[in-house]
Write an enzyme that holds these catalytic residues in place. Structure first.
Site, PDB file in Angstrom:
ATOM      1  N   ARG A  83       7.515 -41.051  13.644  1.00 54.37           N
ATOM      2  CA  ARG A  83       6.374 -41.679  12.968  1.00 54.37           C
ATOM      3  C   ARG A  83       5.629 -40.620  12.154  1.00 54.37           C
ATOM      4  O   ARG A  83       5.146 -39.629  12.708  1.00 54.37           O
ATOM      5  CB  ARG A  83       5.432 -42.301  14.007  1.00 54.37           C
ATOM      6  N   HIS A 127      -3.211 -42.697   6.991  1.00 53.06           N
ATOM      7  CA  HIS A 127      -3.719 -41.939   8.137  1.00 53.06           C
ATOM      8  C   HIS A 127      -4.882 -41.075   7.622  1.00 53.06           C
ATOM      9  O   HIS A 127      -4.829 -39.859   7.662  1.00 53.06           O
ATOM     10  CB  HIS A 127      -2.599 -41.113   8.776  1.00 53.06           C
ATOM     11  N   GLU A 172      -5.501 -46.326  13.129  1.00 51.40           N
ATOM     12  CA  GLU A 172      -6.832 -46.256  13.736  1.00 51.40           C
ATOM     13  C   GLU A 172      -7.962 -46.552  12.760  1.00 51.40           C
ATOM     14  O   GLU A 172      -8.818 -45.695  12.513  1.00 51.40           O
ATOM     15  CB  GLU A 172      -7.058 -44.884  14.367  1.00 51.40           C
ATOM     16  N   ASN A 300      -2.667 -46.440  20.052  1.00 50.75           N
ATOM     17  CA  ASN A 300      -2.832 -45.020  20.337  1.00 50.75           C
ATOM     18  C   ASN A 300      -3.758 -44.899  21.534  1.00 50.75           C
ATOM     19  O   ASN A 300      -4.855 -45.449  21.527  1.00 50.75           O
ATOM     20  CB  ASN A 300      -3.453 -44.291  19.146  1.00 50.75           C
ATOM     21  N   TYR A 302      -5.491 -42.190  24.449  1.00 47.65           N
ATOM     22  CA  TYR A 302      -5.732 -40.846  24.973  1.00 47.65           C
ATOM     23  C   TYR A 302      -6.531 -40.858  26.265  1.00 47.65           C
ATOM     24  O   TYR A 302      -6.190 -40.166  27.220  1.00 47.65           O
ATOM     25  CB  TYR A 302      -6.430 -39.980  23.914  1.00 47.65           C
TER      26      TYR A 302
END
Ligand code: GBH
Length: 469
Positions: A83, A127, A172, A300, A302
Site C-alpha cells: 500500500r 495521503h 484518514e 488504520n 494504533y
C-alpha cells in the site's frame, strides 16, 4: 491432533493479504523534481515551529530514487500486497489541468515493478499532500477542492486503472480534516471548528466523486476508503460517560461511516455541532454521491480512546479551546490515559481495541470486507554487535495485534488483509524523523536500509501463514 504444523498455532485464511504500507510525502523525497510543486506538507514543514527539529520531506527516505531497492526489500519479506500513496502535486502540480507525464511515469514504474515482483499494488489517492495552490484557493473547507479531487482521480484511473488491484480514495480523512483544520497539528495548520466540519464533508464528497471515476474507468478494481476509526471506550457505563463516548463516536467515526455506508449524516452529530454550523454546506444530492457503493473498508488502528464526561474541574478555557480537533464535543469530553505500556509516541499499547473495532464493524457493516490498512508502532531500535537491528517491543506489539485480528476472524469479522505500518522508517508528520515506525531501519545520512528483527519476524509469519505459539 490436526495436520497443521505444531509451530503455527494461529493460522490465517488462505488468500489473506499480507502487506506493508507507506505514504508518498513520508518516504519519496525528490520534493522539487520532475515538475512536482509544493503540497501543504511542504509549506507546513518549511514553516519554523511546525515540525520537530525543522524536519521536512525534501529528501525523506529518498524512495523516489530507490524504488527498485525498496521493492527488493518487500520481495525478501514475501509480502503479497504493498500500500503506497500517490502524491497529487507530482501528477497535477497545481491541482488542476493536465497531468505531468513524469509524475505519472514514476507511479507506472512503481506499479509495473510491483507486478513483476508478484506484489499487488494498493494505491491511495490522497495521503494528506494537497497541492498548495488548492489550499491557497481555500483548501478542503471549500467545495471546489472535492471537484478537483474527482478530476485527479479520473487522471489516475485512466493512467493506472488496469494495473492497480485496490484503490483507496482517502487516507484518514478524520486526521486531514480535524488535525489539519481543527487543531492545526497537521498541515495546513488551521484552527477552526467550522472549517474542520466543512472539510470533513468535502472529504466525503471527494471520496464519492472519486469512486464514480474509478468505477467507470477501472470496473474490475477493488475500491476502498481508509478511516482511522476511533476505538472509543467509555470510562464507565454511567450515562454521562456513555454520552461522551457517543459524541466522540459521532464526530470521529460516524461522520464518515454514515455518509459513505448509509447516505446520511448522523442526527446526533448535527445536534452536537449546532453551535458551530447548520450544515448548510451539504447540498441536495451530496449524500447520494458520498454513498456510492465501495468494495471494502480500510481501517488504520494504533490505540484505543478512553473517554469520560468532562470533569467539572477541567478548566473551561482548555476544554473549549479553539484548537480542539473535536468540533461539537469540546467541553463535554475528557480523554483519559489508557493504562499499560506505551510506544515511543506515548500511545497506549492495547490490542483489545482493534478486536473491539473489528467486531463492531462486523455487526454495523455486515457484508463489507475489511482491510487493516495500517497497524504498527514507533519504537527506538538498537544495533547489536553483530549488526542486527533489535526492536523487540515492535515484535511484541505486532504479535499482540495480529492475535487480536485472528480472534476477530474467528468471531466472524471479514478481515481480508493486514498492512503493517510501515515498511520504512520515514517522516512521521509533526514528529519529523524523531519517531521510527519502520520494520526496515533507514540511516537517513546514507539512506542505507537494514532489516530490523521485526522485518525478519514478519517474513516468517507471512511464510507460515500465521502466528507461532
Ligand atoms: C497514521 O495516522 C497515518 O496514516 C500515517 O501516515 C502515520 O505515519 C501513522 O499513522 C503513524 O502516526 O490520543 O494518543 O491515542 C495515525 C494518526 C494516531 C491520530 C493516533 C489519532 C490518537 C493518539 N492517529 N491518534 S492518542
Amino acid at each position: 491432533l490436526d495436520a497443521r504444523p505444531a509451530t503455527t498455532t494461529l493460522r490465517f485464511p488462505t488468500g489473506f493479504r499480507w502487506g506493508t504500507a507507506t505514504a508518498a510525502y513520508q518516504i519519496e523525497g525528490a520534493a522539487s523534481e520532475d515538475g512536482r510543486t509544493p503540497s501543504i506538507w511542504d509549506t507546513f514543514s518549511r514553516t519554523p515551529g511546525r515540525v520537530r527539529n525543522g524536519d521536512t520531506g525534501d529528501v525523506a527516505a529518498d524512495h523516489y530514487h530507490r524504488v527498485s531497492e525498496d521493492i527488493g526489500l518487500m520481495r525478501r519479506l514475501g509480502v503479497t500486497d504493498y500500500r503506497f500513496s500517490i502524491a497529487w502535486p507530482r501528477v497535477q502540480p497545481t491541482g488542476r489541468g493536465p497531468a505531468v507525464q513524469k509524475g505519472l511515469d514514476f507511479y507506472r514504474r512503481l506499479v509495473d515493478e510491483l507486478l513483476e515482483a508478484g506484489i499487488r499494488p494498493v494505491a491511495t489517492l490522497y495521503h494528506w499532500d494537497l497541492p498548495q495552490e488548492l489550499e491557497d484557493a481555500g483548501g478542503w473547507p471549500e467545495r471546489d477542492t472535492a471537484y478537483r479531487f474527482g478530476e485527479y482521480a479520473a487522471i489516475m484511473a485512466e493512467a493506472l486503472g488496469d494495473r492497480v488491484a485496490t484503490w483507496t480514495t482517502l487516507n484518514e480523512p478524520w486526521c486531514a480534516a480535524f488535525l489539519g483544520y481543527g487543531n492545526g497539528e497537521h498541515a495546513p495548520g488551521r484552527t477552526s471548528a467550522i472549517a474542520s466540519l466543512r472539510a470533513a464533508h468535502h472529504f466525503n464528497l471527494a471520496h464519492g466523486l472519486a469512486v464514480g471515476q474509478l468505477r467507470g474507468t477501472a470496473p474490475a478494481a477493488e475500491i476502498s476508503l481508509t478511516l482511522n476509526l476511533h476505538a472509543v471506550r467509555p470510562r464507565s457505563n454511567a450515562p454521562e460517560d456513555l454520552d461522551a463516548a457517543r459524541r466522540i463516536d459521532a464526530v470521529g467515526n460516524r461522520i464518515f461511516l454514515d455518509p459513505v455506508f448509509r447516505g446520511r449524516l448522523p442526527e446526533d452529530l448535527i445536534h452536537d455541532t449546532a453551535p458551530v454550523t447548520d450544515w448548510s454546506f451539504v447540498l441536495d444530492g451530496d449524500l447520494d454521491v458520498t454513498a456510492a457503493p465501495i468494495d471494502s473498508l480500510g481501517i488504520n488502528y494504533y490505540s484505543p480512546t478512553v473517554v469520560a464526561a468532562a470533569s467539572p474541574s477541567s478548566s473551561p478555557s482548555s476544554s473549549s479551546s479553539p484548537s480542539s480537533p473535536w468540533a461539537g464535543a469540546e467541553g463535554h469530553v475528557s480523554f483519559l490515559p489508557a493504562p499499560g505500556p506505551r510506544t515511543a509516541m506515548n500511545w497506549p499499547v492495547d490490542a483489545g481495541g482493534l478486536y473491539e473495532l473489528l467486531v463492531r464493524l462486523r455487526d454495523d457493516l455486515p457484508g463489507v470486507p475489511l482491510l487493516i490498512t495500517e497497524n504498527g508502532a514507533a519504537y527506538d531500535d538498537y544495533a547489536d554487535p553483530s549488526g542486527a537491528v533489535k526492536d523487540p517491543e515492535r515484535v511484541e506489539y505486532l504479535h499482540a495485534h495480529l492475535t487480536a485480528v485472528h480472534r476477530a476472524l474467528a468471531d466472524g469479522a471479514d478481515v481480508r488483509g493486514y498492512f503493517l505500518w510501515s515498511l520504512l522508517d520515514n517522516f512521521e508528520w509533526a514528529y519529523g524523523y524523531s519517531k521510527r515506525f519502520g520494520i526496515v531501519h533507514v540511516d537517513f545520512a546514507t539512506q542505507r536500509r537494514t532489516l530490523k528483527d521485526s522485518a525478519r519476524w514478519y517474513a516468517d509469519i507471512i511464510a507460515r501463514g500465521g502466528l507461532p505459539a
